[in-house]
Design a protein around this motif. Sequence first.
Motif, PDB file in Angstrom:
ATOM      1  N   GLU A 101     -30.990 -17.676  -4.838  1.00 12.97           N
ATOM      2  CA  GLU A 101     -31.398 -16.242  -4.690  1.00 12.97           C
ATOM      3  C   GLU A 101     -31.797 -15.465  -5.857  1.00 12.97           C
ATOM      4  O   GLU A 101     -31.317 -15.742  -6.955  1.00 12.97           O
ATOM      5  CB  GLU A 101     -30.192 -15.338  -4.135  1.00 12.97           C
ATOM      6  N   VAL A 102     -32.832 -14.533  -5.658  1.00 10.99           N
ATOM      7  CA  VAL A 102     -33.411 -14.107  -7.051  1.00 10.99           C
ATOM      8  C   VAL A 102     -32.329 -12.733  -7.056  1.00 10.99           C
ATOM      9  O   VAL A 102     -32.122 -12.099  -6.189  1.00 10.99           O
ATOM     10  CB  VAL A 102     -34.767 -13.470  -6.840  1.00 10.99           C
ATOM     11  N   ILE A 103     -31.787 -12.543  -8.129  1.00 10.98           N
ATOM     12  CA  ILE A 103     -30.938 -11.255  -8.573  1.00 10.98           C
ATOM     13  C   ILE A 103     -31.861 -10.060  -8.217  1.00 10.98           C
ATOM     14  O   ILE A 103     -32.872  -9.745  -8.735  1.00 10.98           O
ATOM     15  CB  ILE A 103     -30.366 -11.418  -9.992  1.00 10.98           C
ATOM     16  N   GLY A 104     -31.337  -9.209  -7.559  1.00  8.40           N
ATOM     17  CA  GLY A 104     -31.752  -7.982  -7.094  1.00  8.40           C
ATOM     18  C   GLY A 104     -31.919  -6.809  -8.271  1.00  8.40           C
ATOM     19  O   GLY A 104     -32.590  -6.042  -8.376  1.00  8.40           O
ATOM     20  N   LYS A 105     -30.848  -6.951  -9.052  1.00  9.76           N
ATOM     21  CA  LYS A 105     -30.378  -6.011 -10.199  1.00  9.76           C
ATOM     22  C   LYS A 105     -31.821  -5.696 -10.940  1.00  9.76           C
ATOM     23  O   LYS A 105     -32.479  -6.361 -11.459  1.00  9.76           O
ATOM     24  CB  LYS A 105     -29.205  -6.695 -10.752  1.00  9.76           C
ATOM     25  N   GLU A 106     -32.184  -4.306 -11.044  1.00 10.62           N
ATOM     26  CA  GLU A 106     -33.135  -4.014 -12.081  1.00 10.62           C
ATOM     27  C   GLU A 106     -32.817  -2.881 -13.008  1.00 10.62           C
ATOM     28  O   GLU A 106     -33.376  -1.941 -13.288  1.00 10.62           O
ATOM     29  CB  GLU A 106     -34.218  -3.576 -11.319  1.00 10.62           C
ATOM     30  N   GLU A 107     -31.601  -3.199 -13.830  1.00  9.25           N
ATOM     31  CA  GLU A 107     -31.251  -2.133 -14.681  1.00  9.25           C
ATOM     32  C   GLU A 107     -30.345  -2.921 -15.828  1.00  9.25           C
ATOM     33  O   GLU A 107     -29.945  -4.255 -15.416  1.00  9.25           O
ATOM     34  CB  GLU A 107     -30.365  -1.295 -14.247  1.00  9.25           C
ATOM     35  N   GLY A 108     -30.242  -2.282 -16.884  1.00  7.07           N
ATOM     36  CA  GLY A 108     -29.468  -3.122 -17.982  1.00  7.07           C
ATOM     37  C   GLY A 108     -30.005  -4.314 -18.567  1.00  7.07           C
ATOM     38  O   GLY A 108     -31.460  -4.438 -18.472  1.00  7.07           O
ATOM     39  N   ILE A 109     -29.420  -5.421 -19.229  1.00  6.75           N
ATOM     40  CA  ILE A 109     -30.048  -6.464 -19.607  1.00  6.75           C
ATOM     41  C   ILE A 109     -29.016  -7.516 -19.266  1.00  6.75           C
ATOM     42  O   ILE A 109     -27.776  -7.585 -19.197  1.00  6.75           O
ATOM     43  CB  ILE A 109     -29.965  -6.407 -21.291  1.00  6.75           C
ATOM     44  N   PHE A 110     -29.546  -8.735 -18.916  1.00 11.42           N
ATOM     45  CA  PHE A 110     -28.827  -9.777 -18.196  1.00 11.42           C
ATOM     46  C   PHE A 110     -29.733 -11.308 -18.410  1.00 11.42           C
ATOM     47  O   PHE A 110     -30.841 -11.038 -18.410  1.00 11.42           O
ATOM     48  CB  PHE A 110     -28.481  -9.544 -16.924  1.00 11.42           C
ATOM     49  N   PRO A 111     -29.025 -12.358 -18.385  1.00 11.97           N
ATOM     50  CA  PRO A 111     -29.959 -13.518 -18.521  1.00 11.97           C
ATOM     51  C   PRO A 111     -30.108 -14.093 -16.959  1.00 11.97           C
ATOM     52  O   PRO A 111     -29.328 -13.514 -15.849  1.00 11.97           O
ATOM     53  CB  PRO A 111     -28.744 -14.578 -19.061  1.00 11.97           C
ATOM     54  N   LEU A 112     -31.511 -14.524 -16.775  1.00 16.35           N
ATOM     55  CA  LEU A 112     -31.737 -15.200 -15.585  1.00 16.35           C
ATOM     56  C   LEU A 112     -31.818 -16.835 -15.652  1.00 16.35           C
ATOM     57  O   LEU A 112     -32.237 -17.321 -16.623  1.00 16.35           O
ATOM     58  CB  LEU A 112     -33.236 -14.633 -15.128  1.00 16.35           C
ATOM     59  N   PHE A 113     -30.940 -17.168 -14.701  1.00 17.37           N
ATOM     60  CA  PHE A 113     -31.095 -18.757 -14.651  1.00 17.37           C
ATOM     61  C   PHE A 113     -32.036 -19.376 -13.825  1.00 17.37           C
ATOM     62  O   PHE A 113     -32.321 -19.185 -12.585  1.00 17.37           O
ATOM     63  CB  PHE A 113     -29.623 -19.217 -14.427  1.00 17.37           C
ATOM     64  N   HIS A 114     -33.082 -20.035 -14.276  1.00 13.70           N
ATOM     65  CA  HIS A 114     -34.044 -20.717 -13.581  1.00 13.70           C
ATOM     66  C   HIS A 114     -33.486 -22.449 -13.593  1.00 13.70           C
ATOM     67  O   HIS A 114     -34.168 -23.415 -13.988  1.00 13.70           O
ATOM     68  CB  HIS A 114     -35.505 -20.716 -14.259  1.00 13.70           C
ATOM     69  N   CYS A 115     -32.535 -22.599 -13.308  1.00 16.81           N
ATOM     70  CA  CYS A 115     -31.758 -23.656 -13.007  1.00 16.81           C
ATOM     71  C   CYS A 115     -31.283 -23.957 -11.961  1.00 16.81           C
ATOM     72  O   CYS A 115     -30.157 -23.210 -11.560  1.00 16.81           O
ATOM     73  CB  CYS A 115     -30.639 -23.521 -14.386  1.00 16.81           C
ATOM     74  N   ASN A 116     -31.799 -24.856 -11.017  1.00 21.05           N
ATOM     75  CA  ASN A 116     -31.455 -24.800  -9.573  1.00 21.05           C
ATOM     76  C   ASN A 116     -31.078 -26.092  -9.245  1.00 21.05           C
ATOM     77  O   ASN A 116     -31.368 -26.444  -7.941  1.00 21.05           O
ATOM     78  CB  ASN A 116     -32.415 -24.018  -8.726  1.00 21.05           C
TER      79      ASN A 116
END
Length: 694
Positions: A442-457
């Motif tokens: 699932e694509v993370i819905g959050k749109e604030e702050g800073i965080f890593p996104l994992f394109h590792c599925n």
Amino acid sequence: MENITKHPILEIPDKKNIEFKFHGKPLYGFEGMVISSALFLNKIKIFGHHVKDDSPQGLFCANGQCSQCNVIANGVPVKACMTPLTEGMMIERCNGLPELPSEDVRVEVRDINIINTDVLVIGGGPAGLSATKVLGESNIDVILVDDKSKLGGKLVLQTHKFFGSQKDVYAGTRGIEIGKILGDVVSNLKSVKIWVNSIAIAIFSDGLVGIIKDMDKYVLINPKYLLIAAGAREKMLVFPGNTLPGVYGAGAFQTLVNRDLIKAAENVFIIGGGNVGLIAGYHAIQAGINVVGLVEALSQCGGYKVHEDKLRRLGVPIYTNHTVISANGQDKLESITIGKLTDSWDIEPGSEKTFACDTLLIAVGLDPVDEFYHKAQQFNINVWIAGDAQEIAEASAAMFTGKIEALKILKEIGVPNSENLEELEDLANLMKAKPPDPVQTEVIGKEEGIFPLFHCNQEIPCNPCTSVCPQEQIKTVDDLITQLPYFIDDQDCIGCGKCVAVCPGLAITLIDYRKDKESPVVTFPLELTSEKFEVGRTVMVVSNDRNLGEFEVTRARFLKEFPKTQLVSVKLPSEIAKTAVGIKLMQSGYTEAMNLYQQPYTDDDIIVCRCERVSVGEIRKWIRNGVHDFNELKALTKTGMGACGGKTCTSLINRIFREEGITQENIIPGTKRPLFVEVPMGVFAGIKTKKGGK
Ligand code: SF4
Ligand code: SF4
Ligand code: FES
Ligand code: FES
């Protein structure tokens, strides 16, 4: 000259020029190079012509296994891929059969030294080094023998970061660096002797092992225990044109490019979507070589998805359900024709496409180099086997099996150790497991702050991202190394970028909404140039399947711990920020199919035994006549009797048997040669080999 002068990962050392002559013409190579690399450096890819049909011969394995690369050096036939270039060397093509030297002088016969040791380790790659480390740390006398000039085996070719865990197999560190770390450790162990440039040639029934030390002096080793970690050899494939110079193994390509720093090609095509093919494609791009395409016969690539994504996002077309129809060219490869496979594995009529390329890499798997092991078993020698020689898998698995087999030897010797063998074996099995199908995340819905996104599925054994986070905010599901990573998000991410830089799959981006929610800053890892990007330059941002557009760089940096991975930040519209996965530098070219008439081929046009130039048609004819015995096939066709000793063609002939409906238990295997490599007879009488082969 075609040497690599810039590389994003590899250091380019200053090397002394070595002058040599090729058919009388003065040329240059570099100190420490083997002959084949010096010839490639000078764009010479035809090393000789076959005695049977005058066909051009060239490099295939670059690893001493296939015996295709013979040249005449200083009057003596040698394997170009294993023989160091020396100042003033006179090199010629090996056309037909080399002349026998006119030896009419009396030779001096010497005694052969016998050297005792506790353990002899054959092979200084990831498994051999890990085993030697364990044994040497317990003060066991070890002789480690390797046929290359440098320790590391396939690690020396691997510029990418490793998967697995940081604790056990240096995950997140590049193969070349792991090779150096392990090499340095074993070199400093007092009870370990390292013999590089030394080839194991035979195992005898009295338990002695014959070694040509320093490519020169024959010695016998009398080990109490023997550990085989000799690695693997590349598989060949049968198709018309498969022996043209320019068609060679993916490992050979990595040797030329990553070890010897030669820009060995302009345009490569790759057969095989396993990790070896995918990684070779990425290594080509890092060396500034265009990858025209990759074919995979199955409906999806068998390698790690993150490796495949790296290629796709750089614009490399991946043709799944396709196969190679022919390699085309007169004296050398000029193009390749591929076609789509139907459900019954035939070529779909009209699907043929031809692409111009000068190099075709065969990456269809590896065969274990396990002859030593079987011979030693036959003679009841105390023998163990590790790494690819035991089972083909990733180098990280080889590190495990090397360690495990060394621990078993320690147990046999009676040296206590506290390691839990069962646990290690479970981990090794995890590393060896075939990657499962990717999962939908699932694509993370959050749109604030800073965080890593994992394109590792895909659930592959990997977790360095969990070890580097200073905030301890990255975990894998249930803390299992084979599960997918996620951001815990109970403490702030500080935007250090370590997770982005450590990931071997280049599958993490960092997304920062803090300044502007509409246009977050996205940080990507980049390993395609060593030059630091200037702020304000535009770059092409890509998703895994398309270009997303050109955007300005807002920041570029290298972290001290990961000096070869540039972190490039770009401001992106929020609607594409989460699908953006990387930056593309070079445009791939020549991906358009050519208009070429495809001539029909028959089995008689396809070579299966390249040493003796025996066609598939010939083998099939004899099998259909009832021949099921390899020795009979040898006598009838000479197949398997060439210089490589059947190492290259045996598995291909087994496949023809299968195609003809003959099951393995109904095939009588051929007699194995007692020697593993070609050696001059005088070696056994202690006559010096005169470096270079005589
Ligand atoms: S950027 Fe640094 S702090 Fe943030 S998740 Fe990655 S490693 Fe942790
Ligand atoms: S995201 Fe983590 S688990 Fe996935 S490939 Fe990268 S480092 Fe390995
Ligand atoms: S290319 Fe030299 S032995 Fe294979
Ligand atoms: S390919 Fe070497 S003997 Fe057949």
